[in-house]
Design a protein around this motif. Structure first.
Motif, short mmCIF file in Angstrom:
data_model
loop_
_atom_site.label_atom_id
_atom_site.label_comp_id
_atom_site.label_asym_id
_atom_site.label_seq_id
_atom_site.Cartn_x
_atom_site.Cartn_y
_atom_site.Cartn_z
N VAL A 96 0.70 -1.20 0.15
CA VAL A 96 -0.15 -0.05 0.12
C VAL A 96 0.80 1.24 -0.04
O VAL A 96 1.83 1.54 0.90
CB VAL A 96 -0.90 0.03 1.22
CG1 VAL A 96 -1.69 1.40 1.18
CG2 VAL A 96 -1.88 -1.14 1.22
N PRO A 97 0.89 2.10 -1.03
CA PRO A 97 1.61 3.51 -1.03
C PRO A 97 1.28 4.45 0.26
O PRO A 97 0.05 4.20 0.79
CB PRO A 97 0.99 4.05 -2.20
CG PRO A 97 0.52 3.13 -3.13
CD PRO A 97 -0.21 2.01 -2.06
N ASP A 98 2.26 4.82 0.55
CA ASP A 98 1.99 5.99 1.71
C ASP A 98 1.22 7.28 1.30
O ASP A 98 0.65 7.64 2.33
CB ASP A 98 3.24 6.06 2.30
CG ASP A 98 4.17 5.07 2.83
OD1 ASP A 98 3.59 4.09 3.22
OD2 ASP A 98 5.44 5.23 2.65
N ASN A 99 1.28 7.50 0.21
CA ASN A 99 0.61 8.88 -0.21
C ASN A 99 -0.85 8.94 -0.75
O ASN A 99 -1.12 9.73 -1.56
CB ASN A 99 1.41 9.43 -1.29
CG ASN A 99 1.66 8.76 -2.50
OD1 ASN A 99 1.44 7.52 -2.41
ND2 ASN A 99 2.33 9.57 -3.47
N VAL A 100 -1.62 7.80 -0.42
CA VAL A 100 -2.77 7.36 -0.91
C VAL A 100 -4.00 7.45 0.25
O VAL A 100 -3.79 6.91 1.08
CB VAL A 100 -3.24 6.38 -1.91
CG1 VAL A 100 -2.05 6.47 -3.31
CG2 VAL A 100 -2.84 5.09 -1.33
N PRO A 101 -5.31 7.87 -0.07
CA PRO A 101 -6.15 7.73 1.06
C PRO A 101 -6.75 6.27 1.02
O PRO A 101 -6.42 5.50 0.09
CB PRO A 101 -7.34 8.65 0.34
CG PRO A 101 -7.06 8.56 -1.28
CD PRO A 101 -5.86 8.65 -1.30
N ASP A 102 -7.64 6.13 2.01
CA ASP A 102 -8.36 4.93 2.31
C ASP A 102 -7.21 3.75 2.10
O ASP A 102 -7.40 2.79 1.28
CB ASP A 102 -9.48 4.39 1.47
CG ASP A 102 -10.26 3.71 1.96
OD1 ASP A 102 -10.19 2.94 2.93
OD2 ASP A 102 -11.63 3.63 1.44
N PRO A 103 -6.09 3.61 3.12
CA PRO A 103 -5.21 2.41 2.82
C PRO A 103 -5.77 0.94 3.22
O PRO A 103 -5.29 -0.11 2.76
CB PRO A 103 -4.00 2.72 3.86
CG PRO A 103 -4.87 3.70 4.89
CD PRO A 103 -5.71 4.59 4.05
N ALA A 104 -7.05 0.93 4.13
CA ALA A 104 -7.41 -0.07 4.22
C ALA A 104 -8.32 -0.98 2.94
O ALA A 104 -8.16 -2.09 2.76
CB ALA A 104 -8.63 -0.10 5.52
N LEU A 105 -8.68 -0.03 2.16
CA LEU A 105 -9.34 -0.56 1.04
C LEU A 105 -8.34 -1.10 0.13
O LEU A 105 -8.38 -2.49 -0.43
CB LEU A 105 -9.95 0.59 0.32
CG LEU A 105 -10.48 0.27 -1.15
CD1 LEU A 105 -11.63 -0.77 -1.00
CD2 LEU A 105 -10.99 1.62 -1.86
N LEU A 106 -7.15 -0.48 0.04
CA LEU A 106 -6.09 -1.07 -0.68
C LEU A 106 -5.54 -2.36 -0.38
O LEU A 106 -5.33 -3.25 -1.14
CB LEU A 106 -4.81 -0.13 -1.04
CG LEU A 106 -5.21 1.27 -1.96
CD1 LEU A 106 -4.45 2.16 -1.90
CD2 LEU A 106 -5.88 1.06 -3.17
N SER A 107 -5.48 -2.42 1.17
CA SER A 107 -4.80 -3.58 1.65
C SER A 107 -5.68 -4.61 1.59
O SER A 107 -5.01 -5.76 1.33
CB SER A 107 -4.61 -3.36 3.16
OG SER A 107 -4.12 -4.60 4.23
N ALA A 108 -6.99 -4.42 1.50
CA ALA A 108 -7.82 -5.63 1.39
C ALA A 108 -7.95 -6.05 -0.01
O ALA A 108 -8.42 -7.30 -0.55
CB ALA A 108 -9.49 -5.17 1.58
#
Length: 538
Positions: A96-108
């Motif tokens: 998951v990149p550090d500079n994007v919103p909603d990291p939980a969405l990307l992590s999933a």
């Protein structure tokens, strides 16, 4: 100059874009077969937003493209070349990149193709990759690049790559023969040139496969849940490993030129071998050095030690960015805030020299290439009457009041010619100087009290300035300053000692501008106030 004369001069030029373009002349001595346009390519990984590395690769490739057109006597509108900006948006998201919103969405959604991950930005684009691809196109359009956008997911999903994928399966063993010797023993056990996409989870799988039928794309593999799966790799149901994917793309698209960073040196070698196996030919290209931070360390997105495009354009100019990127691409260069001022002024020095240079010197001038890349006239444009460095010194003295409008007021008093505002990019340079001085110069300034001999010299300078009539040129003021520094009674061993004393006591810096130019720009009364403040500190 005639086009024929320009072409002849370009063919013997030592400028790196022409040297790179010469490779294409050797590749196609009689032109590309069938009269097809020569294809240049740049690659972009949309796991993050476009950055300065994206800019530099597209710019440098464009410079080679335009140089090649000169070598063959063509114009951009003749259609003899194409530039494809390719997005690797079928790649699986690895972290998951550090500079994007909603990291939980990307992590999933880790492991899934970037174009099949929900959009976390709240924009109307259908996926994470589609949003980033749009940012890439906006980014390239902003700088006026001429290109064609191509998406990996579009090619895979539409079946446009199906024949190329069948070709990979047909040469599966030969490709494995290239790749396996380059891998660690543990990685060899799971490596496959083809990465199937799980029918249950949608994740890009790193698993061995068995080729069943190259013509239909059928393979067998074990899914994440342990079940054996037979499915085709066509229609977006698989993608290729990076080095194999790169080679397949070169062959499928007919790429003739692509440059890359030093970190991909091994990839170029292996992908070149695979391209030959697939019946194609590795493109020409240049391997450039990577940028370093101010400590000389490799720039890393995860460390955040790089410099963004927006940062450069806040504190510098677009022209200076292109100029800095143009020079010495095969040498490692530091990329940080501190390199901007010199790049801005050097750009204008080279641009000012351009119209009067002989053709061979013009073709070695970075500005000639930058103007041609953007479709500009290589002989047009005045240079600013005020250097960026001088603006920074003025802004530093003004401190908190160093706003663009205040700098422009001083410039109007210094240059009694409204045409100065017609110089392309001059307003932007003033704004950048105000920003740079506010954030990076003013906080560091610390004036010191003059020594006894320095104070005596400052009094003498003040006395001479009191006699200077309005409108005295910067050169005459500079001569006056020189003469005081040479006087034996003040005890300066060199003129450098005198100027250092002026910088440290009046400006609060160890280095600075030509004092004649600074005093003329800042004004005689204001400069005398600086001297009075310095003397009051003794």
């Amino acid at each position: 100059m005639t086009e024929d004369a320009l072409t002849e001069a370009a063919r013997v030029s030592k400028a790196w874009p022409f040297q790179e373009a010469q490779k294409l002349l050797k590749r196609f001595p009689d032109g590309k077969p069938g009269g097809a346009p020569v294809l240049f390519e740049t690659g972009y990984g949309p796991s993050g937003l476009p950055h300065i590395g994206t800019f530099q690769e597209v710019l440098r490739t464009t410079l080679v493209r335009r140089a090649y057109e000169v070598l063959i006597g063509a114009r951009p509108e003749d259609g003899k070349t194409r530039l494809v900006a390719f997005s690797d948006d079928m790649d699986g998201l690895r972290k998951v990149p550090d500079n994007v919103p909603d990291p939980a969405l990307l992590s999933a959604n880790l492991g899934k193709p970037l174009s099949r991950i929900p959009n976390p930005f709240g924009s109307t684009y259908e996926s994470f990759a589609h949003h980033n691809n749009a940012q890439l196109r906006d980014f390239l359009d902003r700088f006026g690049f001429e290109y064609e956008f191509v998406s990996a997911s579009d090619r895979y999903n539409s079946g446009a790559f199906d024949d190329a994928l069948a070709n990979v399966l047909s040469h599966y063993d030969a490709i494995m023969g290239v790749m396996l010797p380059t891998l660690r023993e543990e990685r060899r056990q799971t490596y496959s040139p083809v990465l199937p996409i799980s029918p249950t989870s949608g994740v890009v799988l790193q698993v061995p496969i068995e080729v069943l039928d190259p013509a239909s794309g059928m393979i067998r593999f074990t899914d994440e849940n342990g079940e054996a799966v037979e499915q085709t790799i066509f229609g977006g149901q698989a993608k290729l490993q990076w080095k194999v994917d790169w080679a397949m793309r070169w062959v499928a698209l007919g790429v003739d030129y692509e440059m890359c960073g030093k970190d991909l040196t091994d990839s170029v070698t292996q992908s070149g071998k695979i391209a030959k196996i697939l019946g194609g030919r590795r493109p020409e290209g240049m391997i450039y050095e990577l940028f370093l931070d101010e400590k000389g360390e490799k720039i890393s997105k995860s460390k955040g030690n790089g410099l963004t495009i927006d940062e450069w354009l806040t504190y510098g100019t677009e022209e200076s960015l292109g100029f800095y990127i143009f020079r010495e691409p095969k040498s490692a260069k530091q990329l940080h805030i501190g390199v901007i001022p010199k790049a801005v002024d050097e750009y204008w020095q080279f641009r000012g020299n351009l119209p009067d240079q002989a053709v061979d010197k013009q073709l070695g001038n970075p500005v000639w290439h930058l103007l041609r890349a953007n479709g500009g006239s290589v002989g047009a444009g005045d240079t600013p009457a005020v250097t960026f460095g001088l603006l920074l010194n003025l802004a530093g003295v003004l401190g908190a009041e160093a706003k663009p409008e205040h700098l422009e007021d001083y410039i109007r008093n210094y240059v009694n010619d409204p045409r100065i505002w017609e110089t392309p990019g001059f307003h932007g340079m003033v704004i950048a100087a105000a920003n740079y001085a506010r954030d990076y110069i003013a906080p560091t300034l610390k004036k010191r009290a003059p020594a006894a001999n320095e104070a005596a010299a400052l009094r003498a300078l003040d006395g001479e300035l009191a006699k200077v009539p309005p409108g005295t040129s910067a050169e005459d003021i500079q001569t006056l300053v020189y003469e005081i520094g040479k006087r034996e009674e003040f005890g300066f061993e060199t003129l450098r000692d005198w100027f250092r004393a002026l910088y440290e006591t009046l400006l609060g810096s160890s280095q600075g501008p030509r004092m004649g130019s600074f005093i003329a720009l800042y004004g005689i009364p204001e400069s005398r106030k600086l001297i009075a403040e310095a003397l009051a500190a003794t």
